[in-house]
Design a protein around this motif. Structure first.
Motif, PDB file in Angstrom:
ATOM      1  N   TYR A  21      67.516  10.839   9.242  1.00  0.00           N
ATOM      2  CA  TYR A  21      66.105  11.152   9.035  1.00  0.00           C
ATOM      3  C   TYR A  21      65.718  10.734   7.611  1.00  0.00           C
ATOM      4  N   LEU A  22      64.578  10.048   7.515  1.00  0.00           N
ATOM      5  CA  LEU A  22      63.993   9.745   6.208  1.00  0.00           C
ATOM      6  C   LEU A  22      63.031  10.883   5.848  1.00  0.00           C
ATOM      7  N   ILE A  23      63.312  11.589   4.781  1.00  0.00           N
ATOM      8  CA  ILE A  23      62.466  12.685   4.309  1.00  0.00           C
ATOM      9  C   ILE A  23      61.581  12.140   3.172  1.00  0.00           C
ATOM     10  N   GLN A  24      60.279  12.248   3.325  1.00  0.00           N
ATOM     11  CA  GLN A  24      59.328  11.791   2.310  1.00  0.00           C
ATOM     12  C   GLN A  24      58.501  12.991   1.843  1.00  0.00           C
ATOM     13  N   GLU A  25      58.664  13.335   0.579  1.00  0.00           N
ATOM     14  CA  GLU A  25      57.910  14.435  -0.023  1.00  0.00           C
ATOM     15  C   GLU A  25      56.751  13.828  -0.807  1.00  0.00           C
ATOM     16  N   ARG A  26      55.555  14.065  -0.324  1.00  0.00           N
ATOM     17  CA  ARG A  26      54.373  13.408  -0.876  1.00  0.00           C
ATOM     18  C   ARG A  26      53.534  14.395  -1.680  1.00  0.00           C
ATOM     19  N   VAL A  27      53.014  13.935  -2.804  1.00  0.00           N
ATOM     20  CA  VAL A  27      52.144  14.755  -3.641  1.00  0.00           C
ATOM     21  C   VAL A  27      50.887  13.970  -3.956  1.00  0.00           C
ATOM     22  N   HIS A  28      49.807  14.707  -4.228  1.00  0.00           N
ATOM     23  CA  HIS A  28      48.524  14.055  -4.512  1.00  0.00           C
ATOM     24  C   HIS A  28      48.566  13.313  -5.839  1.00  0.00           C
ATOM     25  N   GLN A  29      49.194  13.905  -6.827  1.00  0.00           N
ATOM     26  CA  GLN A  29      49.337  13.275  -8.135  1.00  0.00           C
ATOM     27  C   GLN A  29      50.789  13.387  -8.561  1.00  0.00           C
ATOM     28  N   GLY A  30      51.283  12.351  -9.245  1.00  0.00           N
ATOM     29  CA  GLY A  30      52.663  12.374  -9.680  1.00  0.00           C
ATOM     30  C   GLY A  30      53.527  11.470  -8.820  1.00  0.00           C
ATOM     31  N   MET A  56      67.995  22.872  18.232  1.00  0.00           N
ATOM     32  CA  MET A  56      67.228  22.448  17.053  1.00  0.00           C
ATOM     33  C   MET A  56      67.848  23.054  15.792  1.00  0.00           C
ATOM     34  N   THR A  57      67.732  22.340  14.696  1.00  0.00           N
ATOM     35  CA  THR A  57      68.268  22.773  13.402  1.00  0.00           C
ATOM     36  C   THR A  57      67.106  22.903  12.410  1.00  0.00           C
ATOM     37  N   THR A  58      67.137  23.952  11.613  1.00  0.00           N
ATOM     38  CA  THR A  58      66.080  24.189  10.635  1.00  0.00           C
ATOM     39  C   THR A  58      66.477  23.567   9.297  1.00  0.00           C
ATOM     40  N   VAL A  59      65.600  22.725   8.766  1.00  0.00           N
ATOM     41  CA  VAL A  59      65.813  22.106   7.455  1.00  0.00           C
ATOM     42  C   VAL A  59      64.728  22.638   6.522  1.00  0.00           C
ATOM     43  N   THR A  60      65.130  23.164   5.368  1.00  0.00           N
ATOM     44  CA  THR A  60      64.173  23.801   4.464  1.00  0.00           C
ATOM     45  C   THR A  60      64.228  23.152   3.088  1.00  0.00           C
ATOM     46  N   GLY A  61      63.182  23.368   2.325  1.00  0.00           N
ATOM     47  CA  GLY A  61      63.136  22.881   0.957  1.00  0.00           C
ATOM     48  C   GLY A  61      62.035  23.585   0.182  1.00  0.00           C
ATOM     49  N   THR A  62      62.039  23.411  -1.131  1.00  0.00           N
ATOM     50  CA  THR A  62      60.997  23.991  -1.983  1.00  0.00           C
ATOM     51  C   THR A  62      60.612  22.943  -3.029  1.00  0.00           C
ATOM     52  N   MET A  63      59.337  22.580  -3.042  1.00  0.00           N
ATOM     53  CA  MET A  63      58.839  21.559  -3.959  1.00  0.00           C
ATOM     54  C   MET A  63      58.170  22.241  -5.153  1.00  0.00           C
ATOM     55  N   THR A  64      58.551  21.839  -6.359  1.00  0.00           N
ATOM     56  CA  THR A  64      57.936  22.387  -7.575  1.00  0.00           C
ATOM     57  C   THR A  64      57.679  21.252  -8.558  1.00  0.00           C
ATOM     58  N   THR A  65      56.874  21.541  -9.578  1.00  0.00           N
ATOM     59  CA  THR A  65      56.667  20.575 -10.654  1.00  0.00           C
ATOM     60  C   THR A  65      57.818  20.690 -11.640  1.00  0.00           C
ATOM     61  N   ALA A  66      57.820  19.818 -12.632  1.00  0.00           N
ATOM     62  CA  ALA A  66      58.873  19.862 -13.643  1.00  0.00           C
ATOM     63  C   ALA A  66      58.878  21.193 -14.377  1.00  0.00           C
ATOM     64  N   GLY A  67      57.721  21.820 -14.446  1.00  0.00           N
ATOM     65  CA  GLY A  67      57.653  23.112 -15.117  1.00  0.00           C
ATOM     66  C   GLY A  67      57.826  24.281 -14.171  1.00  0.00           C
ATOM     67  N   GLY A  68      58.151  23.981 -12.902  1.00  0.00           N
ATOM     68  CA  GLY A  68      58.368  25.050 -11.929  1.00  0.00           C
ATOM     69  C   GLY A  68      57.122  25.501 -11.219  1.00  0.00           C
ATOM     70  N   GLY A  69      55.981  24.831 -11.469  1.00  0.00           N
ATOM     71  CA  GLY A  69      54.730  25.246 -10.841  1.00  0.00           C
ATOM     72  C   GLY A  69      54.548  24.681  -9.444  1.00  0.00           C
ATOM     73  N   TYR A  70      53.437  25.049  -8.814  1.00  0.00           N
ATOM     74  CA  TYR A  70      53.147  24.644  -7.434  1.00  0.00           C
ATOM     75  C   TYR A  70      52.476  23.277  -7.410  1.00  0.00           C
ATOM     76  N   LEU A  71      52.917  22.428  -6.508  1.00  0.00           N
ATOM     77  CA  LEU A  71      52.330  21.102  -6.322  1.00  0.00           C
ATOM     78  C   LEU A  71      51.156  21.196  -5.356  1.00  0.00           C
ATOM     79  N   ARG A  72      49.983  20.753  -5.781  1.00  0.00           N
ATOM     80  CA  ARG A  72      48.819  20.803  -4.900  1.00  0.00           C
ATOM     81  C   ARG A  72      48.775  19.580  -3.983  1.00  0.00           C
ATOM     82  N   SER A  73      48.186  19.786  -2.815  1.00  0.00           N
ATOM     83  CA  SER A  73      48.010  18.709  -1.822  1.00  0.00           C
ATOM     84  C   SER A  73      49.337  18.032  -1.499  1.00  0.00           C
TER      85      SER A  73
END
Length: 506
Positions: free
Chosen positions: A76-85, A1-18
């Motif tokens: 692999y299709l990677i889909q990063e989903r957010v509640h708003q935006g 197995m291979t580990t794939v990592t990422g970090t999701m942020t807003t345009a201002g660098g903040g945390y994305l909810r939901s």
């Protein structure tokens, strides 16, 4: 197995909810597909990774090179989903091992505007400098060099008379034209195979215009379906489309090399699947009859429910739900009393009446489908004293038409104590496939003092109780006699009564 990592942020660098991340296996056209891993696992569906506070996420994925699908290579299709935006989606090729940032794994599907090499990771970390050289150190010609120096060395107009390899058994021939760098030539073709050699072929399959050097079962079957000349020794390709056509195709290629390299295709996998034609009616079911064995269970009738029954070959059956006389409330279930059916909910029998010597009482009882009757029971409020008499003390089971089915042995002590009184029948009464109304009768003999028993009602004017709508048989009745009748007419026997006796079966 291979580990794939990422970090999701807003345009201002903040945390994305939901937020969430979903990875789906797709083919090179971007369509979801099932794959097969080299370690004998089937790769199906999708996997979701939660996004931690701060936006970090991680997925464990099977390397792309270890997966083969019916439609070729996979990504692999990677889909990063957010509640708003705006949500994001892109494709990645997962390397063999290690931990990788998802941004380093991105690839573009073939045909997209900015196409990248599928199956290879984008290069990063600088720009190549210096001359291009071959392994032996000699300089490598660039495209511009070839254009400036007249092509690939021979010059002139290339030959357009290359020999077409359109028949079996052609030998290869080198080019002989002196005016050009490449003259007329032929690559050669394989020998015409014999029908007997087809099934044992392991290095390739020959079809009309199709040669499969890889020897894969998947491409062999595809070529087989396109074949219309019978080169496999089958005079008419319609023979491949019988009810066992899929098995015939796979069997014809049983010797073909497995694309995984460690398995072979046989008709076992095909034979283990049931044909859709076995299901003939809306509502039919497939059920397991044992390990690796299935059978059809035909649909039941309206309002029936699927019931577990180990006595059935399929382990289940359609049955009518308990109703009517077999009341079974959630608070006081009949099973809690050890009963399978009864004349009513025991919790509702709080009135009482008396049965005297030579009394016969009949109560109508609904018995659900599949119930085997082994014993009959009657509830007694207060036991009495027995004195010798010729009248028996026993219980009997009758059809809804009043025909006696079974009867318990005569027992002088039957009504001598309170509680559930009765016992086993001489032989069990078999279950029936549909629920049915019955009557349970009891007779009292030798008990000169009135025998109290619980009843469901004590309203002498309840005419609605003893007679149902239309020609429905009466619910309860009593009569005098020295023995339980062999048969009786439920519409006219004895006297109708609202004092329903509490009787049941187990």
């Amino acid at each position: 197995m291979t580990t794939v990592t990422g970090t999701m942020t807003t345009a201002g660098g903040g945390y994305l909810r939901s937020a969430s991340v979903v990875a789906t296996l797709v083919d090179l056209a971007g369509r979801p597909v099932a794959g097969f891993a080299t370690d004998d696992r089937e790769v199906l569906g999708m996997v979701t990774a939660p996004v931690a506070v701060g936006g970090a996420w991680s997925l464990e994925l099977i390397p792309s090179a270890d997966i083969v699908s019916p439609r070729g290579d996979t990504l692999y299709l990677i889909q990063e989903r957010v509640h708003q935006g705006v949500s994001a989606s892109y494709h990645v090729s997962v390397p063999a091992s290690g931990s990788h940032w998802v941004g380093d794994l991105r690839v573009t599907l073939p045909g997209s505007a900015a196409e990248e090499l599928v199956g290879y990771l984008p290069l990063s970390g600088g720009t190549m400098t210096g001359p291009l050289v071959l392994e032996d150190g000699s300089p490598a010609a660039s495209e511009q060099y070839v254009a400036d120096n007249g092509g690939g060395g021979g010059g002139g107009t290339p030959s357009n008379t290359v020999v077409s390899a359109t028949s079996y058994g052609q030998s290869s021939a080198a080019g002989s034209a002196s005016a050009y760098s490449r003259g007329d030539h032929a690559h050669g073709t394989p020998a015409l195979p014999t029908p007997g050699a087809i099934g044992a072929a392991t290095s390739g399959h020959t079809h009309t215009g199709v040669y499969d050097p890889a020897g894969t079962a998947a491409s062999a079957v595809a070529a087989h379906e396109a074949d219309t000349t019978g080169v496999h020794g089958i005079a008419d390709t319609s023979a491949l489309e019988t009810s066992s056509g899929a098995a015939a195709k796979v069997s014809a290629h049983a010797g073909a090399a497995d694309p995984h390299g460690d398995r072979s295709y046989t008709d076992t996998a095909v034979a283990s699947r049931q044909l859709r034609s076995v299901l003939t009616t809306k509502g039919d079911l497939y059920v397991a009859t044992g390990a690796g064995a299935v059978a059809r269970v035909g649909v039941g009738t309206d309002d029936q429910v699927l019931t577990v029954d180990s006595g059935q070959a399929a382990g289940v059956r359609w049955a009518d739900p308990p109703a009517g006389g077999a009341s079974d409330s959630p608070a006081f279930p009949l099973s809690g009393y050890g009963l399978l059916a009864a004349s009513g909910d025991p919790s509702g029998f709080l009135a009482n009446s008396n049965a005297t010597n030579n009394s016969i009482f009949m109560a109508r009882v609904w018995i659900p489908a599949g119930v085997v009757v082994t014993s009959l029971w009657a509830a007694v409020r207060t036991g009495g004293s027995y004195s010798a008499t010729g009248t028996p003390n026993q219980l009997g089971l009758y059809t809804d038409a009043g025909v006696q089915v079974a009867i318990t042995p005569d027992d002088p002590t039957l009504w001598s104590a309170s509680g559930w009184r009765g016992g086993a029948l001489p032989a069990p009464v078999p279950a029936e496939s549909a629920g049915r109304w019955t009557y349970i009768g009891l007779i009292v003999g030798g008990y000169t003092v009135g025998l109290p028993y619980p009843t469901g009602v004590d309203d002498a004017h309840a005419s609605w109780f003893s007679g149902g709508v239309g020609a429905t048989p009466r619910r309860a009745m009593y009569a005098s006699g020295s023995s339980l009748p062999a048969s009786f007419n439920p519409s006219s026997y004895g006297t109708p009564t609202t004092y329903l006796s509490l009787v049941g079966v187990s």
